[in-house]
Design a protein around this motif. Structure first.
Motif, short mmCIF file in Angstrom:
data_model
loop_
_atom_site.label_atom_id
_atom_site.label_comp_id
_atom_site.label_asym_id
_atom_site.label_seq_id
_atom_site.Cartn_x
_atom_site.Cartn_y
_atom_site.Cartn_z
N LYS A 22 0.55 -1.31 -0.03
CA LYS A 22 -0.34 -0.01 0.22
C LYS A 22 1.09 1.20 -0.20
CE LYS A 22 -3.04 2.60 3.19
NZ LYS A 22 -2.06 3.69 4.09
N LYS A 23 0.67 2.17 -1.01
CA LYS A 23 0.75 3.22 -0.51
C LYS A 23 0.77 4.29 -0.31
CE LYS A 23 2.32 4.23 -5.55
NZ LYS A 23 2.28 5.57 -7.09
N LEU A 24 1.66 5.43 1.08
CA LEU A 24 1.69 6.09 2.02
C LEU A 24 1.49 7.01 1.15
CD1 LEU A 24 4.63 5.23 4.53
CD2 LEU A 24 2.57 4.01 4.79
N VAL A 25 0.21 8.04 2.71
CA VAL A 25 0.17 9.01 2.10
C VAL A 25 0.72 9.78 2.55
CG1 VAL A 25 -1.50 10.58 2.42
CG2 VAL A 25 -2.50 8.34 1.34
N ALA A 62 9.62 2.65 1.16
CA ALA A 62 8.44 2.44 1.44
C ALA A 62 8.05 3.62 -0.48
CB ALA A 62 7.89 3.32 2.01
N GLU A 63 6.72 3.04 -0.72
CA GLU A 63 6.20 3.92 -1.59
C GLU A 63 4.79 4.81 -1.10
OE1 GLU A 63 4.69 1.88 -5.52
OE2 GLU A 63 6.64 0.32 -5.17
N TYR A 64 5.16 5.96 -2.06
CA TYR A 64 4.52 7.03 -1.28
C TYR A 64 3.75 7.96 -2.37
CZ TYR A 64 7.65 10.15 -1.73
OH TYR A 64 9.92 11.53 -2.22
N ASP A 65 2.10 8.87 -1.77
CA ASP A 65 1.88 10.33 -2.37
C ASP A 65 2.27 10.86 -1.53
OD1 ASP A 65 1.01 8.71 -4.83
OD2 ASP A 65 -1.03 7.49 -3.85
N LEU A 66 2.63 11.54 -2.24
CA LEU A 66 2.53 13.37 -1.69
C LEU A 66 1.27 14.27 -1.88
CD1 LEU A 66 4.86 14.81 -0.29
CD2 LEU A 66 5.55 16.27 -1.99
N GLN A 67 0.92 14.77 -0.54
CA GLN A 67 -0.23 14.77 -0.57
C GLN A 67 -0.46 16.84 -0.30
OE1 GLN A 67 -3.49 14.01 -1.73
NE2 GLN A 67 -3.15 16.79 -1.49
N VAL A 83 -4.10 10.30 6.47
CA VAL A 83 -2.70 10.30 6.61
C VAL A 83 -1.76 9.78 7.09
CG1 VAL A 83 -0.91 12.27 6.93
CG2 VAL A 83 -3.57 13.66 5.34
N ASP A 84 -0.88 9.34 6.74
CA ASP A 84 0.15 8.08 7.43
C ASP A 84 1.25 8.88 8.27
OD1 ASP A 84 -1.04 5.63 6.59
OD2 ASP A 84 -0.59 6.76 4.08
N VAL A 85 1.80 9.52 7.20
CA VAL A 85 2.97 10.63 7.77
C VAL A 85 2.86 12.25 7.63
CG1 VAL A 85 5.26 11.04 7.38
CG2 VAL A 85 4.52 8.95 7.04
N LEU A 216 5.93 2.49 11.63
CA LEU A 216 6.61 3.78 10.90
C LEU A 216 7.65 4.73 11.81
CD1 LEU A 216 4.70 4.65 8.10
CD2 LEU A 216 5.85 2.98 7.30
N VAL A 217 7.06 4.72 12.74
CA VAL A 217 8.10 6.06 14.12
C VAL A 217 9.19 5.14 13.53
CG1 VAL A 217 8.33 7.15 16.01
CG2 VAL A 217 5.90 6.37 14.51
#
Length: 246
Positions: A22-25, A62-67, A83-85, A216-217
Motif C-alpha cells: 500500500k502506498k503511504l499518503v 516505502a512507496e508514497y503519494d505526496l499530498q 494520512v500516514d505521514v 513507521l516511527v
C-alpha cells in the motif's frame, strides 16, 4: 477440505502482500519554503522536507503519494488515519504529542520577528505591544503571538505568502514565524523590503508526524539516523539552508 484451507491461506497471503504494498499518503504543507513549496518551473513540490522524506522512504522501502494540504489539516488527517505521514516543519509540542506520534527531531528552529525595512519602532517582542501582528493559523507562532506579544490584534493567515503580503502592504506591523522561513523570505522575495529584529524566540524542534501507534516511527528513526551517519542528511541541509546542521 484441504483445498478450502489452501485457498484460505493463499487469500490471507495475498491480502498481506497487498497491505504491505500500500502506498503511504504523506501530507506536506502547500507553501513553507525552503521546507516545501511548488517549483515554478517543474510544477512539482520540492524542498528540504520533501527531499528528506524521499530519502527516508527509499531507506525503509516505502512507496508514497505526496499530498500537499493546508498546515492546519495535517494533524487532524493523521488522527483520522486519512494520512500516514506528516512532514511540514511540524513543531513537536506536548499537546500534539498527545494525539499523534513523532519521529526523533530532524530540525532545530525558533521564532523570529519580521518588520518592514524602514521600521525603527520595533526592536524586539516588547515593541509589539499595541501593534498588529500577522502569523500563520494553527502554528506555534500563533500561540506565541497571542501569549507574549501584547498585540492589539493577531491576524491569522492560511499560508506564508498572505502574512508576508499583509506586512508589506501595511496591514500588519510585524510578522512572527519560524526562523528558517523568515530568513528565506529576507534573502529572497523580501530582500530590501523587510528585516529581522530581536533574538531567536522559543527554541523548538521539528518532527515527522504519524498516527498513534504507527510502526513507521521506529523505521523512520532508524532511517533518519542512517542518513545522518552517512552524511546524506548533512548534504541536504547544506543544499537548502546554506549552513552546517545545527
Amino acid at each position: 477440505m484441504k483445498r478450502i484451507l489452501l485457498f484460505a491461506v493463499l487469500a490471507l497471503a495475498l491480502c498481506a502482500t497487498t497491505a504491505s504494498a500500500k502506498k503511504l499518503v504523506v501530507a506536506t504543507d502547500t507553501n513553507f519554503p525552503p521546507f516545501e513549496f511548488k517549483d515554478p518551473e517543474s510544477g512539482k513540490h520540492t524542498g528540504f522536507d520533501v527531499e528528506l522524506w524521499d530519502a527516508i522512504a527509499k531507506e525503509i522501502g516505502a512507496e508514497y503519494d505526496l499530498q500537499p494540504m493546508d498546515f492546519n489539516g495535517i494533524i487532524p488527517g493523521l488522527q483520522s488515519g486519512q494520512v500516514d505521514v506528516g512532514i511540514a516543519g511540524i513543531t513537536i509540542k506536548p499537546e500534539r504529542a498527545e494525539v499523534v506520534d513523532f519521529s526523533d527531531p530532524y530540525y532545530n528552529a525558533g521564532l523570529l520577528i519580521l518588520v518592514k525595512a524602514d521600521n525603527e519602532d520595533i526592536t524586539d517582542v516588547k515593541g509589539l505591544t499595541g501593534k498588529i501582528v500577522a502569523t500563520k493559523l494553527g502554528t506555534t507562532s500563533e500561540d506565541f503571538a497571542k501569549k507574549e506579544a501584547g498585540a492589539k490584534e493577531v491576524k491569522l493567515f492560511p499560508n506564508n505568502d498572505a502574512m508576508f503580503m499583509e506586512l508589506l502592504a501595511g496591514g500588519a506591523d510585524a510578522v512572527i514565524f519560524d526562523s528558517p522561513v523568515i530568513s528565506e523570505f529576507v534573502r529572497t522575495v523580501g530582500k530590501g523590503q523587510a528585516k529581522i529584529v530581536g533574538p531567536l524566540y522559543m527554541g523548538q524542534s521539528y518532527g515527522i508526524g504519524f498516527p498513534k501507534g504507527s510502526d513507521l516511527v521506529a523505521k523512520t528513526n532508524a532511517a533518519l539516523q542512517k542518513l545522518k551517519d552517512s552524511g546524506a542528511y548533512r548534504e541536504l541541509y547544506i543544499k537548502w539552508f546554506g549552513t552546517e546542521p545545527k
